[in-house]
Scaffold this active site. Structure first.
Site, PDB file in Angstrom:
ATOM      1  N   LYS A  11       0.830  -1.207   0.000  1.00 27.59           N
ATOM      2  CA  LYS A  11       0.000   0.000   0.000  1.00 27.59           C
ATOM      3  C   LYS A  11       0.873   1.269   0.000  1.00 27.59           C
ATOM      4  CE  LYS A  11      -3.879  -2.348   2.270  1.00 27.59           C
ATOM      5  NZ  LYS A  11      -4.884  -2.289   3.367  1.00 27.59           N
ATOM      6  N   TYR A  51     -12.229  -2.190  -3.640  1.00 30.50           N
ATOM      7  CA  TYR A  51     -12.738  -2.336  -2.274  1.00 30.50           C
ATOM      8  C   TYR A  51     -14.266  -2.230  -2.212  1.00 30.50           C
ATOM      9  CZ  TYR A  51      -8.169  -2.334   0.081  1.00 30.50           C
ATOM     10  OH  TYR A  51      -6.923  -2.665   0.552  1.00 30.50           O
ATOM     11  N   PHE A  59     -15.323   3.467   7.182  1.00 32.13           N
ATOM     12  CA  PHE A  59     -13.964   3.879   6.816  1.00 32.13           C
ATOM     13  C   PHE A  59     -13.722   3.866   5.303  1.00 32.13           C
ATOM     14  CE2 PHE A  59     -13.901  -0.684   7.905  1.00 32.13           C
ATOM     15  CZ  PHE A  59     -13.416  -1.231   6.718  1.00 32.13           C
ATOM     16  N   ARG A  87      -1.439 -14.405   4.025  1.00 33.51           N
ATOM     17  CA  ARG A  87      -2.154 -13.785   5.153  1.00 33.51           C
ATOM     18  C   ARG A  87      -1.370 -13.974   6.454  1.00 33.51           C
ATOM     19  NH1 ARG A  87      -6.634 -10.402   4.050  1.00 33.51           N
ATOM     20  NH2 ARG A  87      -6.869 -10.605   6.288  1.00 33.51           N
ATOM     21  N   THR A  93      -5.187  -7.549  10.529  1.00 30.32           N
ATOM     22  CA  THR A  93      -5.539  -6.249   9.953  1.00 30.32           C
ATOM     23  C   THR A  93      -5.057  -5.092  10.828  1.00 30.32           C
ATOM     24  OG1 THR A  93      -7.510  -7.291   9.022  1.00 30.32           O
ATOM     25  CG2 THR A  93      -7.474  -4.876   9.075  1.00 30.32           C
ATOM     26  N   ARG A 104       2.749  -6.562   9.161  1.00 30.48           N
ATOM     27  CA  ARG A 104       1.982  -5.488   9.796  1.00 30.48           C
ATOM     28  C   ARG A 104       2.505  -5.171  11.198  1.00 30.48           C
ATOM     29  NH1 ARG A 104      -3.848  -7.447   7.319  1.00 30.48           N
ATOM     30  NH2 ARG A 104      -3.992  -5.896   5.653  1.00 30.48           N
ATOM     31  N   ASN A 114      -2.058  -0.015   6.854  1.00 28.73           N
ATOM     32  CA  ASN A 114      -1.493  -1.269   7.359  1.00 28.73           C
ATOM     33  C   ASN A 114      -0.613  -1.982   6.325  1.00 28.73           C
ATOM     34  OD1 ASN A 114      -3.512  -2.154   5.719  1.00 28.73           O
ATOM     35  ND2 ASN A 114      -4.699  -3.176   7.322  1.00 28.73           N
ATOM     36  N   HIS A 117      -1.952  -5.508   1.435  1.00 28.65           N
ATOM     37  CA  HIS A 117      -3.223  -6.191   1.177  1.00 28.65           C
ATOM     38  C   HIS A 117      -2.911  -7.608   0.735  1.00 28.65           C
ATOM     39  CE1 HIS A 117      -7.156  -7.232  -0.454  1.00 28.65           C
ATOM     40  NE2 HIS A 117      -6.479  -7.794  -1.449  1.00 28.65           N
ATOM     41  N   GLU A 128      -9.503 -10.763  -7.727  1.00 24.84           N
ATOM     42  CA  GLU A 128      -8.570  -9.641  -7.535  1.00 24.84           C
ATOM     43  C   GLU A 128      -7.404  -9.712  -8.528  1.00 24.84           C
ATOM     44  OE1 GLU A 128      -9.511  -8.928  -2.779  1.00 24.84           O
ATOM     45  OE2 GLU A 128      -7.521  -9.622  -3.386  1.00 24.84           O
TER      46      GLU A 128
HETATM   47  P1  ADP Z   1      -7.657  -7.063   5.516  1.00 30.00           P
HETATM   48  O1  ADP Z   1      -6.891  -6.059   4.674  1.00 30.00           O
HETATM   49  O2  ADP Z   1      -6.832  -7.591   6.643  1.00 30.00           O
HETATM   50  O3  ADP Z   1      -8.281  -8.151   4.694  1.00 30.00           O
HETATM   51  P2  ADP Z   1     -10.339  -5.907   5.726  1.00 30.00           P
HETATM   52  O4  ADP Z   1     -10.658  -6.636   4.459  1.00 30.00           O
HETATM   53  O5  ADP Z   1     -11.246  -6.104   6.897  1.00 30.00           O
HETATM   54  O6  ADP Z   1      -8.858  -6.254   6.226  1.00 30.00           O
HETATM   55  O7  ADP Z   1     -10.278  -4.343   5.455  1.00 30.00           O
HETATM   56  C1  ADP Z   1      -9.718  -3.842   4.263  1.00 30.00           C
HETATM   57  C2  ADP Z   1      -8.844  -2.661   4.598  1.00 30.00           C
HETATM   58  O8  ADP Z   1      -9.670  -1.593   5.101  1.00 30.00           O
HETATM   59  C3  ADP Z   1      -7.824  -2.890   5.727  1.00 30.00           C
HETATM   60  O9  ADP Z   1      -6.651  -3.549   5.298  1.00 30.00           O
HETATM   61  C4  ADP Z   1      -7.552  -1.468   6.184  1.00 30.00           C
HETATM   62  O10 ADP Z   1      -6.664  -0.789   5.286  1.00 30.00           O
HETATM   63  C5  ADP Z   1      -8.945  -0.846   6.069  1.00 30.00           C
HETATM   64  N1  ADP Z   1      -9.656  -0.928   7.356  1.00 30.00           N
HETATM   65  C6  ADP Z   1     -10.229  -2.032   7.896  1.00 30.00           C
HETATM   66  N2  ADP Z   1     -10.808  -1.749   9.079  1.00 30.00           N
HETATM   67  C7  ADP Z   1     -10.606  -0.420   9.294  1.00 30.00           C
HETATM   68  C8  ADP Z   1     -10.958   0.489  10.340  1.00 30.00           C
HETATM   69  N3  ADP Z   1     -11.646   0.081  11.423  1.00 30.00           N
HETATM   70  N4  ADP Z   1     -10.582   1.785  10.216  1.00 30.00           N
HETATM   71  C9  ADP Z   1      -9.895   2.215   9.120  1.00 30.00           C
HETATM   72  N5  ADP Z   1      -9.530   1.410   8.099  1.00 30.00           N
HETATM   73  C10 ADP Z   1      -9.864   0.107   8.176  1.00 30.00           C
HETATM   74 MG    MG Z   2      -9.762  -8.059   3.251  1.00 32.75          MG
END
Ligand code: ADP
Ligand code: MG
Length: 141
Positions: A11, A51, A59, A87, A93, A104, A114, A117, A128
């Site tokens: 990212k 997304y 968010f 993962r 996350t 992370r 974070n 992805h 994807e």
């Molecule tokens: P992951 O990337 O671990 O699969 P998610 O699919 O739940 O996590 O979320 C996608 C992305 O959205 C996260 O990697 C992060 O960048 C962002 N995100 C998730 N939860 C939050 C939150 N509570 N506040 C801000 N950004 C968030």
């Molecule tokens: Mg995800």
């Protein structure tokens, strides 16, 4: 065990801090191979589409703004159990909850920024990868 492909994105916060090499080394050291890769500065439309599953989350706007801030490094990783393996290497996350030694835990600044992805299952991995790479540009085995 199954050879899988998964989509990885370093990212904006990772690319901005010159972490592409450090992060790719973790994937390669874990036996994952880079099967496709490029830098891309995502448009708002591309980030929103990628997304889309999160479009109703509070968010979402912040996430799209962050992901379009500067270029990202998009790649396809290939190897045994690549989806789950990636993962595991990424960590949770929320970096505050990520295990020791994960990307992370070591690099991410917040739950939003974070650093990486990774696809979360076979269906999302397939979709994807196709979102960013035509099959002719994926060079795995
Ligand atoms: P992951 O990337 O671990 O699969 P998610 O699919 O739940 O996590 O979320 C996608 C992305 O959205 C996260 O990697 C992060 O960048 C962002 N995100 C998730 N939860 C939050 C939150 N509570 N506040 C801000 N950004 C968030
Ligand atoms: Mg995800």
């Amino acid at each position: 065990m199954a050879i899988e492909r998964t989509l990885s994105i370093i990212k904006p916060d990772g690319v901005e801090r010159n972490l592409i090499g450090s992060i790719l080394k973790r994937f390669e050291d874990a036996g994952l191979k880079v099967a496709a890769a490029r830098l891309s500065h995502l448009s708002q439309q591309e980030a929103e589409g990628f997304y889309a599953v999160h479009s109703e989350r509070p968010f979402f706007g912040e996430l799209v703004e962050f992901m379009t801030r500067s270029p990202v490094f998009i790649s396809v990783l290939e190897g045994e159990n690549a989806i789950l393996r990636n993962r595991e290497i990424m960590g949770a996350t929320n970096p505050a909850e990520a295990a020791e030694g994960t990307i992370r835990k070591d690099f991410a600044k917040s739950i939003g920024e974070n650093t990486v992805h990774g696809s979360d299952g076979p269906d999302t991995a397939r979709d994807e990868i196709a979102y960013f790479f035509p099959s002719s540009q994926v060079y795995g085995g």
